[in-house]
Design an enzyme around this catalytic site. Sequence first.
Site, short mmCIF file in Angstrom:
data_model
loop_
_atom_site.label_atom_id
_atom_site.label_comp_id
_atom_site.label_asym_id
_atom_site.label_seq_id
_atom_site.Cartn_x
_atom_site.Cartn_y
_atom_site.Cartn_z
N HIS A 12 0.82 -1.22 0.00
CA HIS A 12 0.00 0.00 0.00
C HIS A 12 0.86 1.27 0.00
CE1 HIS A 12 -0.29 -0.84 4.63
NE2 HIS A 12 0.77 -0.13 4.37
N HIS A 59 -1.02 4.89 9.57
CA HIS A 59 0.34 5.44 9.63
C HIS A 59 0.31 6.79 10.35
CE1 HIS A 59 0.11 2.75 6.14
NE2 HIS A 59 1.39 2.53 6.30
N HIS A 193 10.72 -3.75 2.82
CA HIS A 193 11.10 -2.34 2.74
C HIS A 193 11.58 -1.84 4.08
CE1 HIS A 193 6.88 -1.94 4.04
NE2 HIS A 193 6.92 -0.64 4.06
N GLU A 240 5.27 -5.50 8.31
CA GLU A 240 3.85 -5.34 7.95
C GLU A 240 3.25 -6.62 7.36
OE1 GLU A 240 3.84 -0.62 6.58
OE2 GLU A 240 3.65 -2.18 5.08
#
Lengths: 286, 129
Positions: A12, A59, A193, A240
């Site tokens: 996302h 976030h 990431h 995540e």
Amino acid sequence: MARITAGLTTSHVPAIGAALDQGKQHSDYWAPVFAGYDWTKQWMSAQRPDVIILVYNDHASAFSLEIIPTFAIGCADEYPIADEGFGPRPIPSVQGHAGLACHLAQSLILDEFDMTVINKMDVDHGLTVPLSLVYGQPDVWPVRVVPIAVNVVQYPPPTGERCFKLGQAIRRAVEAYEEDLNVQVWGTGGMSHQLQGPRAGLINQAFDNAFLDDMVDDTQRLRHVSHLEYLRESGSEGIELVMWLIMRGAMGESVRELHRFYHVPASNTAVGHLVVEPTDTEEQET
Amino acid sequence: MVDNSQFDDIPGTIVFTAERSHEGFHLNQFCMSLMKPGNRERFKANEAAYLDEWPITEAQKQAVLDRDYNAMMANGGNVYFLAKIFATDGISFQSAAASMTGMSEAEYAEMMLAGGRSPDGVRSIKEGR
């Protein structure tokens, strides 16, 4: 009765939303990313789910550091688009399904998953970028959404095993809901990431591809990937990926892979996308 | 007793634990205030004065003024909260991340296009892998 018909995972990355909002989706950089979702768009137009149970993480948009729920479920009718520091994305607000959400909240808590209930919340790129990737730029989203927000911002996130079991409980709860609904479960975030520190930019293609394989074939391994392994192998934000296991747990024992896409990079991140459908209808193992 | 020393073995990485969340609470709440357009304008008009409204440490304040993201994180900042600062600055996540690595923005972008930073050699300091 309501039934879970398919599961989907996708990264996302916020820059994907920005690329779409700024009309850059056909650029050399972004076209290959969006092309990975062409199959899904076509497939989705035939599937037409009524509700997506969308697992994502906030976030620092709806949740500050005042309160940090590990698992939270949205029970509102509507979710406005968050202003993440540059104005809200120019997209329609997200319509909830309060009936299913309230049923899920109650069922999950009584099934020993202590959900935080949210009656008012703005949603950020974690929830909206997946919708944009699959539905493009409609005036109104053609589906209702039950958001499930998972803390992956402050260590520790829930374990992969706990996430998988929550997925199993979600399936039990959906199948006990009387309204005839076509429900999909989406798990978002990842893949490898790292957005912070001198190690930023880490991408681990071998780890990611093994993860994609095992989302289909070897959930036993994935359920027991430790947090330390995620941090070392997939970067500090790659953790995540535990959210994908909520989707996978909701699919039951076995799935058929319908579509897979993997691409590096989108901004700082490896993009992974998987579409599966459950293939067993008998009672799942708990 | 929880032992988070294992995280120190991962080079170039700060894990945002409850302890760091406690240390960085006001810094991160300041960041979150930048989600409101009015606050962004006041911050841009006079950064130091806006920061003085928050009970943050001198080191945290200086790190924000310097846009030293590694220093912000060393003092309890979390990257998702710090993202509100670089969004306010109109800077992309990729540019901000590049600034944390000591690489130029162009070098960092090139590394990402070539497949990103390899995990080889940056998994564990002790084990040298």
